[in-house]
Design a protein around this motif. Structure first.
Motif, PDB file in Angstrom:
ATOM      1  N   ARG A 350       0.833  -1.211   0.000  1.00 35.75           N
ATOM      2  CA  ARG A 350       0.000   0.000   0.000  1.00 35.75           C
ATOM      3  C   ARG A 350       0.865   1.257   0.000  1.00 35.75           C
ATOM      4  O   ARG A 350       0.664   2.168  -0.812  1.00 35.75           O
ATOM      5  CB  ARG A 350      -0.895  -0.018   1.241  1.00 35.75           C
ATOM      6  CG  ARG A 350      -1.749   1.219   1.465  1.00 35.75           C
ATOM      7  CD  ARG A 350      -2.169   1.291   2.924  1.00 35.75           C
ATOM      8  NE  ARG A 350      -1.016   1.452   3.815  1.00 35.75           N
ATOM      9  CZ  ARG A 350      -1.035   1.184   5.118  1.00 35.75           C
ATOM     10  NH1 ARG A 350      -2.137   0.707   5.677  1.00 35.75           N
ATOM     11  NH2 ARG A 350       0.047   1.374   5.844  1.00 35.75           N
ATOM     12  N   ASP A 351       1.840   1.330   0.891  1.00 34.92           N
ATOM     13  CA  ASP A 351       2.661   2.532   1.020  1.00 34.92           C
ATOM     14  C   ASP A 351       3.522   2.756  -0.215  1.00 34.92           C
ATOM     15  O   ASP A 351       3.636   3.885  -0.718  1.00 34.92           O
ATOM     16  CB  ASP A 351       3.545   2.437   2.261  1.00 34.92           C
ATOM     17  CG  ASP A 351       2.762   2.546   3.558  1.00 34.92           C
ATOM     18  OD1 ASP A 351       1.527   2.746   3.495  1.00 34.92           O
ATOM     19  OD2 ASP A 351       3.371   2.425   4.637  1.00 34.92           O
ATOM     20  N   ALA A 352       4.158   1.689  -0.718  1.00 36.05           N
ATOM     21  CA  ALA A 352       5.015   1.836  -1.895  1.00 36.05           C
ATOM     22  C   ALA A 352       4.203   2.289  -3.105  1.00 36.05           C
ATOM     23  O   ALA A 352       4.653   3.144  -3.879  1.00 36.05           O
ATOM     24  CB  ALA A 352       5.728   0.516  -2.186  1.00 36.05           C
ATOM     25  N   CYS A 353       3.009   1.747  -3.262  1.00 36.19           N
ATOM     26  CA  CYS A 353       2.180   2.111  -4.414  1.00 36.19           C
ATOM     27  C   CYS A 353       1.702   3.558  -4.327  1.00 36.19           C
ATOM     28  O   CYS A 353       1.558   4.242  -5.351  1.00 36.19           O
ATOM     29  CB  CYS A 353       1.005   1.156  -4.541  1.00 36.19           C
ATOM     30  SG  CYS A 353       1.504  -0.517  -5.057  1.00 36.19           S
ATOM     31  N   LEU A 354       1.445   4.041  -3.115  1.00 35.26           N
ATOM     32  CA  LEU A 354       1.094   5.463  -2.967  1.00 35.26           C
ATOM     33  C   LEU A 354       2.248   6.349  -3.412  1.00 35.26           C
ATOM     34  O   LEU A 354       2.051   7.351  -4.125  1.00 35.26           O
ATOM     35  CB  LEU A 354       0.737   5.765  -1.508  1.00 35.26           C
ATOM     36  CG  LEU A 354      -0.701   5.486  -1.066  1.00 35.26           C
ATOM     37  CD1 LEU A 354      -0.824   5.663   0.441  1.00 35.26           C
ATOM     38  CD2 LEU A 354      -1.678   6.416  -1.792  1.00 35.26           C
ATOM     39  N   LEU A 382      -2.356   4.920   7.764  1.00 42.68           N
ATOM     40  CA  LEU A 382      -1.260   5.581   7.057  1.00 42.68           C
ATOM     41  C   LEU A 382      -0.522   6.554   7.977  1.00 42.68           C
ATOM     42  O   LEU A 382      -1.141   7.303   8.720  1.00 42.68           O
ATOM     43  CB  LEU A 382      -1.782   6.345   5.844  1.00 42.68           C
ATOM     44  CG  LEU A 382      -2.380   5.496   4.721  1.00 42.68           C
ATOM     45  CD1 LEU A 382      -2.942   6.399   3.625  1.00 42.68           C
ATOM     46  CD2 LEU A 382      -1.340   4.551   4.145  1.00 42.68           C
ATOM     47  N   ASP A 383       0.808   6.529   7.896  1.00 45.11           N
ATOM     48  CA  ASP A 383       1.656   7.489   8.594  1.00 45.11           C
ATOM     49  C   ASP A 383       1.955   8.613   7.622  1.00 45.11           C
ATOM     50  O   ASP A 383       2.930   8.576   6.868  1.00 45.11           O
ATOM     51  CB  ASP A 383       2.944   6.802   9.067  1.00 45.11           C
ATOM     52  CG  ASP A 383       3.830   7.710   9.899  1.00 45.11           C
ATOM     53  OD1 ASP A 383       3.653   8.942   9.838  1.00 45.11           O
ATOM     54  OD2 ASP A 383       4.721   7.181  10.602  1.00 45.11           O
ATOM     55  N   THR A 384       1.102   9.631   7.617  1.00 44.77           N
ATOM     56  CA  THR A 384       1.158  10.672   6.596  1.00 44.77           C
ATOM     57  C   THR A 384       2.484  11.419   6.601  1.00 44.77           C
ATOM     58  O   THR A 384       3.069  11.680   5.540  1.00 44.77           O
ATOM     59  CB  THR A 384       0.000  11.667   6.792  1.00 44.77           C
ATOM     60  OG1 THR A 384      -1.241  10.960   6.697  1.00 44.77           O
ATOM     61  CG2 THR A 384       0.039  12.764   5.744  1.00 44.77           C
ATOM     62  N   VAL A 385       2.983  11.765   7.762  1.00 43.15           N
ATOM     63  CA  VAL A 385       4.225  12.542   7.830  1.00 43.15           C
ATOM     64  C   VAL A 385       5.387  11.733   7.271  1.00 43.15           C
ATOM     65  O   VAL A 385       6.203  12.239   6.492  1.00 43.15           O
ATOM     66  CB  VAL A 385       4.501  12.985   9.275  1.00 43.15           C
ATOM     67  CG1 VAL A 385       5.845  13.703   9.367  1.00 43.15           C
ATOM     68  CG2 VAL A 385       3.384  13.906   9.770  1.00 43.15           C
ATOM     69  N   ARG A 386       5.465  10.458   7.654  1.00 43.64           N
ATOM     70  CA  ARG A 386       6.539   9.613   7.111  1.00 43.64           C
ATOM     71  C   ARG A 386       6.416   9.479   5.605  1.00 43.64           C
ATOM     72  O   ARG A 386       7.407   9.618   4.868  1.00 43.64           O
ATOM     73  CB  ARG A 386       6.493   8.227   7.753  1.00 43.64           C
ATOM     74  CG  ARG A 386       7.492   7.242   7.133  1.00 43.64           C
ATOM     75  CD  ARG A 386       7.451   5.873   7.780  1.00 43.64           C
ATOM     76  NE  ARG A 386       6.190   5.195   7.638  1.00 43.64           N
ATOM     77  CZ  ARG A 386       5.806   4.539   6.540  1.00 43.64           C
ATOM     78  NH1 ARG A 386       6.596   4.492   5.470  1.00 43.64           N
ATOM     79  NH2 ARG A 386       4.631   3.918   6.499  1.00 43.64           N
ATOM     80  N   SER A 433      -9.374  14.175   9.858  1.00 41.82           N
ATOM     81  CA  SER A 433      -8.923  13.704  11.175  1.00 41.82           C
ATOM     82  C   SER A 433      -7.957  14.682  11.839  1.00 41.82           C
ATOM     83  O   SER A 433      -7.744  14.611  13.047  1.00 41.82           O
ATOM     84  CB  SER A 433      -8.257  12.333  11.048  1.00 41.82           C
ATOM     85  OG  SER A 433      -7.079  12.418  10.271  1.00 41.82           O
ATOM     86  N   THR A 434      -7.368  15.603  11.060  1.00 41.29           N
ATOM     87  CA  THR A 434      -6.459  16.596  11.646  1.00 41.29           C
ATOM     88  C   THR A 434      -7.145  17.946  11.862  1.00 41.29           C
ATOM     89  O   THR A 434      -6.499  18.903  12.292  1.00 41.29           O
ATOM     90  CB  THR A 434      -5.216  16.789  10.753  1.00 41.29           C
ATOM     91  OG1 THR A 434      -5.626  17.159   9.432  1.00 41.29           O
ATOM     92  CG2 THR A 434      -4.396  15.504  10.688  1.00 41.29           C
ATOM     93  N   LEU A 435      -8.427  18.018  11.538  1.00 46.33           N
ATOM     94  CA  LEU A 435      -9.202  19.230  11.835  1.00 46.33           C
ATOM     95  C   LEU A 435      -9.453  19.344  13.340  1.00 46.33           C
ATOM     96  O   LEU A 435      -9.645  18.325  14.024  1.00 46.33           O
ATOM     97  CB  LEU A 435     -10.552  19.192  11.133  1.00 46.33           C
ATOM     98  CG  LEU A 435     -10.699  19.777   9.730  1.00 46.33           C
ATOM     99  CD1 LEU A 435     -12.124  19.547   9.245  1.00 46.33           C
ATOM    100  CD2 LEU A 435     -10.341  21.250   9.697  1.00 46.33           C
ATOM    101  N   ASP A 436      -9.499  20.560  13.830  1.00 47.52           N
ATOM    102  CA  ASP A 436      -9.892  20.785  15.233  1.00 47.52           C
ATOM    103  C   ASP A 436     -11.418  20.834  15.322  1.00 47.52           C
ATOM    104  O   ASP A 436     -12.003  21.715  15.950  1.00 47.52           O
ATOM    105  CB  ASP A 436      -9.273  22.079  15.748  1.00 47.52           C
ATOM    106  CG  ASP A 436      -9.459  22.246  17.256  1.00 47.52           C
ATOM    107  OD1 ASP A 436      -9.613  21.208  17.941  1.00 47.52           O
ATOM    108  OD2 ASP A 436      -9.477  23.392  17.729  1.00 47.52           O
ATOM    109  N   LEU A 437     -12.028  19.895  14.628  1.00 44.92           N
ATOM    110  CA  LEU A 437     -13.479  19.837  14.564  1.00 44.92           C
ATOM    111  C   LEU A 437     -13.849  18.393  14.226  1.00 44.92           C
ATOM    112  O   LEU A 437     -13.264  17.787  13.336  1.00 44.92           O
ATOM    113  CB  LEU A 437     -14.014  20.773  13.467  1.00 44.92           C
ATOM    114  CG  LEU A 437     -15.532  20.880  13.322  1.00 44.92           C
ATOM    115  CD1 LEU A 437     -16.141  21.582  14.534  1.00 44.92           C
ATOM    116  CD2 LEU A 437     -15.889  21.628  12.039  1.00 44.92           C
ATOM    117  N   SER A 438     -14.822  17.852  14.949  1.00 43.98           N
ATOM    118  CA  SER A 438     -15.214  16.461  14.742  1.00 43.98           C
ATOM    119  C   SER A 438     -16.686  16.363  14.402  1.00 43.98           C
ATOM    120  O   SER A 438     -17.455  17.335  14.546  1.00 43.98           O
ATOM    121  CB  SER A 438     -14.926  15.640  16.001  1.00 43.98           C
ATOM    122  OG  SER A 438     -15.778  16.058  17.061  1.00 43.98           O
TER     123      SER A 438
END
Length: 482
Positions: A350-354, A382-386, A433-438
């Protein structure tokens, strides 16, 4: 601890001779003492001997012994050492001593290899010399004993000094016996940064088709090991026949002229250079995790397969310029099939293909552009930053594998990397998921559960990414009119 085991361990704790400054573990010495105390000649063999001579961190200990596996087991159990019957078909057991697992194998001779991987039969050998003669490479065919010293029948120590991998005996015979040894040879050469003995290299090219008989998951495991050295580019450049036998889709890339002023190399050599740069940067103390840490598997696999479908996408315009429209997407699809065939873990695929899918997408050192790309690399598990940093690593390696006129882009990439660090530190949003709103916040504000919740979160995210509203709950609710 059993009294007999205490006695053996006590004897082993007396300072023993070392091999190039490396001493065996107390557990290994206890196993040796137990076997030889029963009249069974035993030696430490294989990787531990090789690594000790190289002054490298000690390898797991393997012991070769004159006794049958039953005799070896009886001798160890009599000394209070626990035994696990693993590999008895090939004369092997495992001794558990001092918290360490030590493989103990009888001297053996291999019979005919009918499947190109496993011997049809195994016979007891009379001497350790006969056992060493059946092994794969000279650097792995040495034995050592604290009292008898080094036994080196095939000049493995000399090959270590010459920094080369050489097959024991006739190379073609070794590879015909076990075709996977070819990839092992390359893995050792890459890991140790050694060259290949000319006769062994010639046999690698000639015997490469034999790899077809090896289970694909074994091929994948060895390829992963090659990539983990950070020198996979060397494997592509020096052993192309073998690497194309391991991944047949690479064969079309060899010699494929890109007809582009942006590329100084054919597709295959470009891929090798990208893999080399990605590996070197990942092993750098400045840019990567350091030489003692393996490079990211997803980055290495992405570098290997990022352009695998370029030949299939090639078109030539009226001016003679080559184009490869859609090759990132098609290469990602091909990589998914290749890595699946090689039994790579799902998360790695998954990660390599992205990374492959987005490696050629234009990206600028601009806040919104970077956040949108981070959003494409976000999702469950997914580890977005990495992944974002690995995408920038892949882009940098891809750039440095092109013509020198493209190298200016490296400065832009590093500017993007610094901006990504700032965006993350400032809690800038790139996904819902990174919004300060849910969704719960919206429901508490009076929104009915359902699709409208997701639509409002997406609207709020777009506004925050575009800089219309800060990523703060109250401001986001106000922007949505709630």
């Amino acid at each position: 601890m059993d009294a007999k085991l205490e006695q053996a361990a006590g004897a082993a704790s007396v300072p023993a001779p070392a091999l190039n400054g490396t001493r065996p573990s107390a557990g290994a010495l206890a196993v040796l003492a137990a076997l030889e105390g029963a009249g069974l000649e035993a030696w430490i063999v294989g990787g531990w001997v090789r690594d000790a001579l190289l002054g490298a961190p000690s390898h797991d200990v393997d012991i070769c012994c004159a006794g049958s596996w039953q005799e070896n087991e009886a001798a160890l159990e009599a000394a209070g050492i626990r035994v696990v019957e693993s590999g008895v078909r090939f004369g092997g057991i495992a001794a558990i001593a001092g918290g360490e697992r030590i493989e103990v194998t009888s001297y053996r001779l291999d019979g005919f290899y009918t499947d190109g991987r496993h011997p049809e039969s195994v016979q007891r050998a009379r001497t350790v010399e006969e056992d060493l003669a059946r092994r794969d490479f000279t650097v792995n065919a040495m034995a050592w004993h604290p009292e008898r010293g080094l036994l080196d029948c095939f000049d493995g120590a000399g090959d270590l000094a010459r920094r080369q991998i050489r097959a024991v005996g006739e190379p073609r015979r070794r590879f015909e016996e076990d075709a996977l040894r070819m990839l092992r040879a390359v893995r050792f050469a890459c890991r140790l940064d050694f060259s290949m003995d000319p006769a062994t290299a010639e046999a690698l090219a000639a015997c490469a088709p034999l790899l077809d008989a090896v289970a694909r998951e074994r091929v994948g495991w060895e390829l992963d090991g090659i990539l983990a050295t950070g020198r996979g580019g060397d494997a592509l450049l020096h052993y192309p026949e073998l690497m194309c036998a391991a991944i047949p889709e690479l064969a079309a890339c060899r010699g494929f002229d890109q007809h582009s002023r942006y590329h100084a190399f054919d597709v295959y050599e470009h891929t090798a250079r990208v893999l080399t740069v990605a590996g070197e940067l990942s092993l750098s103390r400045v840019d990567g995790a350091g030489p003692d840490t393996a490079p990211s598997p997803s980055l290495m696999w992405a570098a290997l397969l990022h352009d695998v479908e370029k030949p299939a996408c090639f078109t030539l315009d009226e001016r003679g310029n080559g184009h490869f429209y859609g090759h990132p997407e098609r290469s990602a699809e091909a990589a998914r099939a290749i890595m699946g065939r090689l039994a790579c873990p799902g998360a790695l695929v998954r990660d390599a293909c992205l990374l492959i899918r987005y490696h050629d997408r234009p990206l600028e050192a601009e806040r919104t552009d970077l956040l949108r790309m981070m959003g494409r690399l976000s999702g469950s598990g997914l580890d977005t930053v990495r992944l974002m940093n690995e995408l920038l690593d892949l882009k940098r390696a891809d750039t440095l594998g092109k013509a020198p006129s493209c190298f200016y882009y490296v400065e832009d990439i590093e500017r993007m990397r610094e901006m990504v660090r700032e965006l993350v530190a400032n809690r800038e949003p790139y996904s819902t998921s990174t919004l300060d709103l849910s969704g719960r916040d919206l429901i508490e504000a009076g929104v009915k559960p359902g699709r409208q919740v997701g639509a409002l979160l997406s609207r709020a995210l777009d506004a925050a990414i575009d800089g219309v509203v800060p990523n703060a709950r109250a401001e986001l609710l106000a922007y949505l009119g709630l």
